[in-house]
Scaffold this motif. Structure first.
Motif, PDB file in Angstrom:
ATOM      1  N   UNK A   1      26.782  12.571  -3.390  1.00 46.53           N
ATOM      2  CA  UNK A   1      26.711  14.016  -3.134  1.00 46.53           C
ATOM      3  C   UNK A   1      25.262  14.490  -3.185  1.00 46.53           C
ATOM      4  N   UNK A   2      24.825  15.139  -2.125  1.00 46.06           N
ATOM      5  CA  UNK A   2      23.459  15.665  -2.064  1.00 46.06           C
ATOM      6  C   UNK A   2      23.404  17.134  -2.472  1.00 46.06           C
ATOM      7  N   UNK A   3      24.462  17.860  -2.147  1.00 49.91           N
ATOM      8  CA  UNK A   3      24.542  19.274  -2.523  1.00 49.91           C
ATOM      9  C   UNK A   3      26.004  19.697  -2.506  1.00 49.91           C
ATOM     10  N   UNK A   4      26.303  20.734  -3.252  1.00 48.23           N
ATOM     11  CA  UNK A   4      27.672  21.239  -3.333  1.00 48.23           C
ATOM     12  C   UNK A   4      27.616  22.737  -3.580  1.00 48.23           C
ATOM     13  N   UNK A   5      28.469  23.486  -2.905  1.00 50.45           N
ATOM     14  CA  UNK A   5      28.429  24.938  -3.045  1.00 50.45           C
ATOM     15  C   UNK A   5      29.789  25.536  -2.671  1.00 50.45           C
ATOM     16  N   UNK A   6      29.909  26.832  -2.911  1.00 50.19           N
ATOM     17  CA  UNK A   6      31.136  27.578  -2.600  1.00 50.19           C
ATOM     18  C   UNK A   6      30.860  28.467  -1.405  1.00 50.19           C
ATOM     19  N   UNK A   7      31.772  28.466  -0.443  1.00 50.62           N
ATOM     20  CA  UNK A   7      31.624  29.279   0.760  1.00 50.62           C
ATOM     21  C   UNK A   7      32.176  30.681   0.536  1.00 50.62           C
ATOM     22  N   UNK A   8      31.818  31.642   1.396  1.00 55.09           N
ATOM     23  CA  UNK A   8      32.333  33.007   1.253  1.00 55.09           C
ATOM     24  C   UNK A   8      33.849  33.074   1.367  1.00 55.09           C
TER      25      UNK A   8
ATOM     26  N   UNK B   1      32.358  23.282  -0.472  1.00 56.28           N
ATOM     27  CA  UNK B   1      31.689  22.415   0.487  1.00 56.28           C
ATOM     28  C   UNK B   1      30.737  21.475  -0.226  1.00 56.28           C
ATOM     29  N   UNK B   2      30.406  20.381   0.453  1.00 56.08           N
ATOM     30  CA  UNK B   2      29.430  19.426  -0.088  1.00 56.08           C
ATOM     31  C   UNK B   2      28.826  18.641   1.071  1.00 56.08           C
ATOM     32  N   UNK B   3      27.567  18.240   0.891  1.00 59.59           N
ATOM     33  CA  UNK B   3      26.922  17.318   1.807  1.00 59.59           C
ATOM     34  C   UNK B   3      26.823  15.968   1.121  1.00 59.59           C
ATOM     35  N   UNK B   4      27.229  14.933   1.834  1.00 60.12           N
ATOM     36  CA  UNK B   4      27.293  13.595   1.263  1.00 60.12           C
ATOM     37  C   UNK B   4      26.313  12.672   1.979  1.00 60.12           C
ATOM     38  N   UNK B   5      25.682  11.796   1.215  1.00 56.59           N
ATOM     39  CA  UNK B   5      24.770  10.813   1.778  1.00 56.59           C
ATOM     40  C   UNK B   5      25.215   9.410   1.451  1.00 56.59           C
TER      41      UNK B   5
ATOM     42  N   UNK C   1      31.447  16.315  -6.954  1.00 57.28           N
ATOM     43  CA  UNK C   1      30.247  16.708  -6.206  1.00 57.28           C
ATOM     44  C   UNK C   1      29.588  17.914  -6.853  1.00 57.28           C
ATOM     45  N   UNK C   2      30.371  18.829  -7.411  1.00 57.34           N
ATOM     46  CA  UNK C   2      29.804  20.026  -8.029  1.00 57.34           C
ATOM     47  C   UNK C   2      29.014  19.672  -9.279  1.00 57.34           C
ATOM     48  N   UNK C   3      29.558  18.782 -10.093  1.00 61.76           N
ATOM     49  CA  UNK C   3      28.858  18.376 -11.308  1.00 61.76           C
ATOM     50  C   UNK C   3      27.600  17.593 -10.966  1.00 61.76           C
ATOM     51  N   UNK C   4      27.686  16.751  -9.929  1.00 61.44           N
ATOM     52  CA  UNK C   4      26.571  15.877  -9.579  1.00 61.44           C
ATOM     53  C   UNK C   4      25.471  16.608  -8.834  1.00 61.44           C
ATOM     54  N   UNK C   5      25.839  17.506  -7.916  1.00 61.63           N
ATOM     55  CA  UNK C   5      24.837  18.079  -7.009  1.00 61.63           C
ATOM     56  C   UNK C   5      25.030  19.558  -6.755  1.00 61.63           C
ATOM     57  N   UNK C   6      25.721  20.258  -7.633  1.00 58.52           N
ATOM     58  CA  UNK C   6      25.986  21.669  -7.410  1.00 58.52           C
ATOM     59  C   UNK C   6      24.954  22.582  -8.046  1.00 58.52           C
ATOM     60  N   UNK C   7      25.150  23.869  -7.875  1.00 56.97           N
ATOM     61  CA  UNK C   7      24.305  24.904  -8.466  1.00 56.97           C
ATOM     62  C   UNK C   7      25.225  25.862  -9.201  1.00 56.97           C
ATOM     63  N   UNK C   8      25.356  25.688 -10.508  1.00 58.43           N
ATOM     64  CA  UNK C   8      26.283  26.512 -11.276  1.00 58.43           C
ATOM     65  C   UNK C   8      27.636  25.853 -11.403  1.00 58.43           C
ATOM     66  N   UNK C   9      28.610  26.636 -11.851  1.00 59.88           N
ATOM     67  CA  UNK C   9      29.939  26.108 -12.118  1.00 59.88           C
ATOM     68  C   UNK C   9      30.785  25.971 -10.855  1.00 59.88           C
TER      69      UNK C   9
END
Length: 349
Positions: free
Chosen positions: A327-334, A344-348, A296-304
């Motif tokens: 995967x629509x978006x992927x990110x790292x939580x605090x 985390x990731x949002x999936x469609x 998901x990070x490679x497909x829809x993330x922002x950065x590494x």
């Protein structure tokens, strides 16, 4: 008349500089400055290009290189600074190879590929066996808004804390050994996955009951409004660097192979793997998984999306891998009280 003179003077100055540059480049030894730097630049480029040929026979060197592969790019500005200091055009030219290869490998991760929307939000977190504030971690995770929450490295003493802290937000959950899955949606068909952790901490063979206590992977079905989703939660064996044994990955590699076989046998078209895999998607040891599932990070993330260690993340070993969902978006939580960051990731559909 003055304008003509000024123009002619500027043109003459440019021609003089051009002749000087050509003369300098034609001097003996001009292209031979900094041979060591040029050789290092070419070696760096070859290593990036052919990293999969670095053998694992000695200390799992290949996997170690692939774990920190993005960081090899730091050698490019270092060598460029040396080339400018030594006035070595050969080194500058040689640096084109590692620069192009690195951008080809990782340039796509530099931009934001996230898209709006998504039917389901998933979160994976290694909560840490030595987490000093499991109650606070549970509150943070409950506030994340995730629909499905996968936790690994659960201890027997902290399990009740997480169950209590997550009960209001997640009415459905299952815990098998040290891994657990919490969901806002109904769960069914929960079962442990045998990943080859068939020995106890002292090397003794375990009974079926003892295996469940040490279980580090599970599979469950989440009932979504658009059909069933197979969710795997896994915590693969540790990978450690030590002076004598090199990059020790025996348990992890065996676990990865067993998990890949389970995923390969999965009949549900829609699959999500949430886990601390103790390896990056570039590591050849995870090829059995990454060849069937996409990051998901490679497909829809922002950065590494580096997730470990939490204080100064340098690698992405906490993964969200998917098949049959987008995967629509992927990110790292605090950060929480763990030494890992939640991902985390949002999936469609």
């Amino acid at each position: 008349m003055t304008q003509v003179d000024t123009t002619e003077t500027a043109a003459g100055t440019w021609r003089a500089k051009a002749r000087g540059a050509i003369h300098a480049a034609s001097r003996p030894g001009f292209w031979r400055r900094g041979p060591v730097l040029a050789a290092l630049a070419l070696l760096l480029g070859v290593l990036l290009l052919l990293h999969d040929l670095v053998p694992n026979r000695i200390g799992n060197l290949g996997s170690l290189v692939e774990t920190f592969l993005p960081w090899l790019g730091l050698g490019i500005p270092v060598l460029l600074a040396g080339a400018l200091w030594r006035r070595s055009p050969a080194t500058v030219a040689a640096l084109l190879l590692p620069s192009v290869v690195w951008l080809n490998l990782f340039g796509g991760l530099l931009g934001d590929k996230s898209r709006p929307g998504g039917d389901l939000m998933v979160v994976q977190h290694n909560v840490g066996a030595e987490n000093a504030d499991p109650a606070g971690t549970a509150r943070d995770l409950a506030a994340s808004g995730a629909d499905v929450l996968a936790l690994v490295e659960l201890t027997e003493q902290d399990r009740g804390t997480y169950e209590q802290g997550l009960a209001a937000a997640y009415p459905h959950h299952t815990v098998l050994g040290t891994v657990g899955l919490w969901s806002r949606l109904p769960l069914s068909d929960s079962r442990p996955i045998d990943t080859g952790m068939d020995v106890g901490p002292l090397g003794d063979a375990k009974t079926a009951e003892e295996k469940l206590v040490y279980n580090r992977a599970l599979r469950a079905t989440v009932a979504t409004g658009k059909g069933p989703l197979a969710v795997y939660v896994a915590h693969l064996g540790s990978a450690r660097v030590n002076p004598r044994g090199g990059f020790s990955t025996g348990d992890r590699d065996r676990n990865a192979q067993a998990l890949a076989e389970a995923v390969a046998a999965e009949r549900n078209e829609r699959v999500v793997l949430l886990g601390d895999l103790n390896g990056t998607v570039d590591d050849r040891a995870l090829a059995g998984l990454t060849s069937r599932l996409r990051s998901a990070q490679v497909t829809a993330g922002d950065g590494f999306g580096f997730s470990w260690p939490a204080a100064f993340p340098v690698v992405r070993i906490d993964q969200i891998l998917t098949r049959g969902v987008q995967p629509q978006s992927s990110w790292v939580l605090p950060a929480t009280g763990s030494d890992h960051l939640p991902v985390a990731a949002r999936l469609g559909w």
